[in-house]
Design a protein around this motif. Structure first.
Motif, mmCIF file in Angstrom:
data_model
loop_
_atom_site.group_PDB
_atom_site.id
_atom_site.type_symbol
_atom_site.label_atom_id
_atom_site.label_comp_id
_atom_site.label_asym_id
_atom_site.label_seq_id
_atom_site.Cartn_x
_atom_site.Cartn_y
_atom_site.Cartn_z
ATOM 1 N N LYS A 1 -94.654 1.395 0.286
ATOM 2 C CA LYS A 1 -96.035 1.574 0.714
ATOM 3 C C LYS A 1 -96.138 2.165 2.123
ATOM 4 O O LYS A 1 -97.228 2.389 2.624
ATOM 5 N N LEU A 2 -94.978 2.403 2.761
ATOM 6 C CA LEU A 2 -94.979 2.844 4.152
ATOM 7 C C LEU A 2 -95.044 4.365 4.263
ATOM 8 O O LEU A 2 -94.566 5.082 3.375
ATOM 9 N N ASN A 3 -95.592 4.842 5.378
ATOM 10 C CA ASN A 3 -95.583 6.278 5.651
ATOM 11 C C ASN A 3 -94.234 6.672 6.253
ATOM 12 O O ASN A 3 -93.429 5.795 6.574
ATOM 13 N N PRO A 4 -93.947 7.975 6.401
ATOM 14 C CA PRO A 4 -92.619 8.396 6.882
ATOM 15 C C PRO A 4 -92.223 7.796 8.223
ATOM 16 O O PRO A 4 -91.060 7.410 8.415
ATOM 17 N N LEU A 5 -93.160 7.715 9.167
ATOM 18 C CA LEU A 5 -92.836 7.143 10.476
ATOM 19 C C LEU A 5 -92.478 5.666 10.348
ATOM 20 O O LEU A 5 -91.510 5.191 10.955
ATOM 21 N N GLN A 6 -93.235 4.924 9.545
ATOM 22 C CA GLN A 6 -92.952 3.508 9.339
ATOM 23 C C GLN A 6 -91.602 3.314 8.650
ATOM 24 O O GLN A 6 -90.872 2.374 8.952
ATOM 25 N N ARG A 7 -91.274 4.219 7.750
ATOM 26 C CA ARG A 7 -89.970 4.116 7.080
ATOM 27 C C ARG A 7 -88.824 4.361 8.058
ATOM 28 O O ARG A 7 -87.775 3.723 7.970
ATOM 29 N N PHE A 8 -89.045 5.303 8.989
ATOM 30 C CA PHE A 8 -88.014 5.576 9.995
ATOM 31 C C PHE A 8 -87.789 4.354 10.888
ATOM 32 O O PHE A 8 -86.657 3.975 11.167
ATOM 33 N N VAL A 9 -88.886 3.735 11.308
ATOM 34 C CA VAL A 9 -88.778 2.537 12.143
ATOM 35 C C VAL A 9 -88.091 1.416 11.370
ATOM 36 O O VAL A 9 -87.241 0.701 11.906
ATOM 37 N N LYS A 10 -88.447 1.262 10.102
ATOM 38 C CA LYS A 10 -87.825 0.232 9.279
ATOM 39 C C LYS A 10 -86.328 0.498 9.111
ATOM 40 O O LYS A 10 -85.509 -0.428 9.119
ATOM 41 N N MET A 11 -85.967 1.767 8.979
ATOM 42 C CA MET A 11 -84.556 2.126 8.860
ATOM 43 C C MET A 11 -83.781 1.674 10.098
ATOM 44 O O MET A 11 -82.707 1.070 9.992
ATOM 45 N N LEU A 12 -84.326 1.967 11.291
ATOM 46 C CA LEU A 12 -83.665 1.535 12.525
ATOM 47 C C LEU A 12 -83.551 0.020 12.578
ATOM 48 O O LEU A 12 -82.522 -0.532 12.990
ATOM 49 N N SER A 13 -84.614 -0.646 12.155
ATOM 50 C CA SER A 13 -84.599 -2.105 12.154
ATOM 51 C C SER A 13 -83.529 -2.639 11.209
ATOM 52 O O SER A 13 -82.774 -3.553 11.555
ATOM 53 N N ASP A 14 -83.444 -2.052 10.016
ATOM 54 C CA ASP A 14 -82.446 -2.501 9.034
ATOM 55 C C ASP A 14 -81.021 -2.313 9.548
ATOM 56 O O ASP A 14 -80.123 -3.096 9.218
#
Length: 484
Positions: free
Chosen positions: A98-111
């Motif tokens: 459900k996330l937009n590309p920027l949110q997915r990038f931030v989530k990737m860094l978090s993961d």
């Protein structure tokens, strides 16, 4: 407490079984992915005694129930909603869609970085202990504890060795975590990290000096020279290299016959990625990483208290969006290059924000007459002072609004103070009262004063705003009565 009844009421307020796409729980919260968050009956949720607060972030709708209670409620909720046998990882995967590309990038860094935080925290705190032992004038004028007690010198040296390990071999940790996140074999990622810090290479920390001396060692491959330089303490090079490794491995798994897969895929994956890393990816991303770090340090040094004020005001709103997870990569680089950066100012700003959130929540505890709000605020305020702000921020401050305004003002003022006095952290940890041990020894006093300022300003402003809102409510009530 009837946990099944609570679960039923929650499910109805959340829009019913058909609105729940995924459900799991952590220590204190139900973590849900809903098909349509707009149909959630938040008024009903807020009116339930068991609900300490609700908020939505990163594609998840979270309901704070408290430790102990959440486990029992979830058992019935999962059965009623049909979402059984789900982990928080499953919910995260569902939420990411459900996330937009920027949110997915931030989530990737978090993961990538969240799993390695314990190692970085341990190393950083040991570094803090070493600084306490070796910093002059901290306890004894003109001397450090080691100077005054020479028998402690080897203990300090041993602690320093333990502290540096996670940062010297940081590419191994990141290589493992990042390659796993990108869908590759994490052990190949760790191997790639080992290549990047191999003892045969020039230590990355000595690269600048070697360039000045024109003594950088090279491999001469058919007339083409490749610098034999390590990437100790680097972040960006190993992130990019891990992404390349994972994609090369995935490609080869599809192309190489299964009989030769275990033999050829690891061989070519490591060789090709390693070659690309030392010839192209590494030098380019090393320069980019150095520019990024230098830019951040320049901004901090140049903007001073004004920059600290702005960052402090913005930090809590950034947390609401989840974008603060992207700071982990920056902080890791700042801590890995302490000789150049002096430490992380981001941790210090986060601590000011957390302290201010806790102070605002405790101000609500003092001013409110609502028994439920008092119950939530008492525990949430203390939790925020210790570095855990979700219950305070989402359960009290954002819900009432005026405490959140008080909190960001307190955070801004406290952040301006600590930025003016160049307070920095040499480790990650709990950004709050326990964060004292993470702070550079020569700035500990300024850190404590900054926390006191953030607390006092947030507390006082929140009380002033509470009284203002109370007066407005009384005037409005009087007007309504007069009109009636």
């Amino acid at each position: 407490m009837d946990h099944k009844k609570i679960a039923q009421e929650l499910l109805v307020a959340l829009g019913g079984q058909e609105n729940v796409a995924a459900a799991a729980h952590c220590a204190t919260r139900l973590r849900l992915v809903l098909n349509d968050e707009s149909i959630v009956d938040k008024a009903t949720l807020d009116s339930m005694d068991v609900v300490k607060g609700t908020f939505s972030t990163g594609g998840q709708f979270q309901v704070i129930l408290g430790s102990g209670t959440v486990n029992e409620v979830y058992k019935h909720f999962a059965e009623l909603s049909g979402q059984t046998e789900m982990s928080t990882s499953d919910v995260k995967d569902a939420a990411s869609k459900k996330l937009n590309p920027l949110q997915r990038f931030v989530k990737m860094l978090s993961d990538i970085f969240v799993p390695i935080i314990p190692a970085i925290v341990a190393g950083g705190l040991l570094m803090g202990i070493n600084n306490i032992l070796t910093a002059p004038d901290l306890f004894i004028e003109g001397k450090s504890l080691v100077d005054a007690n020479p028998e402690m010198a080897d203990l300090a040296a041993l602690i320093n060795t333990f502290a540096n390990a996670a940062f010297v071999f940081l590419p191994i940790l990141i290589g493992f975590s990042a390659t796993k996140r990108f869908g590759g074999n994490p052990f190949l990622g760790a191997t790639l990290g080992m290549l990047m810090v191999h003892p045969d290479l020039l230590n990355g920390y000595n690269y600048a000096a070697a360039v000045l001396d024109d003594s950088v060692p090279v491999w001469n491959i058919f007339g083409y020279e490749i610098e034999k330089v390590g990437y100790q303490g680097s972040v960006l090079p190993v992130l990019v290299a891990s992404y390349i490794l994972a994609n090369i491995e995935t490609f080869l798994r599809k192309k190489v016959p299964s009989a030769l897969d275990n033999l050829l895929t690891p061989l070519f994956s490591i060789f090709i990625t390693g070659l690309l890393t030392f010839t192209f990816v590494g030098p380019l991303t090393r320069s980019a990483g150095d520019l990024l770090t230098s830019g951040i340090v320049w901004m901090y040094d140049t903007t001073g208290a004004v920059g600290g004020l702005i960052f402090g005001l913005a930090y809590a709103p950034i947390v609401i969006t989840g974008m603060h997870h992207s700071f982990i990569a920056v902080e890791t680089q700042l801590l890995a290059d302490l000789a150049k950066t002096g430490g992380s100012f981001i941790f210090v700003i986060a601590a000011m924000s957390n302290i201010a959130q806790g102070a605002a929540t405790l101000a609500v505890l003092k001013t409110t007459k609502d028994a439920k709000v008092k119950g939530t605020a008492s525990a949430a305020g203390i939790s925020a002072l210790l570095g855990i702000t979700e219950p305070a921020m989402f359960g009290v401050n954002l819900k009432l609004r005026y405490p959140f305004i008080g909190a960001i003002i307190g955070s801004g003022v406290g952040s301006a103070f600590v930025t003016f006095f160049k307070v920095k952290a040499t480790a990650l940890g709990a950004a709050g009262l326990p964060g004292i041990i993470s702070i550079r020894p020569d700035t500990i006093v300024s850190y404590i004063i900054g926390m006191a300022i953030a607390f006092a300003v947030a507390f006082v402003v929140t009380i002033i705003l509470a009284k203002r809102d109370a007066k407005k409510a009384m005037k409005q009530s009087a007007s309504e009565q007069a009109a009636a």
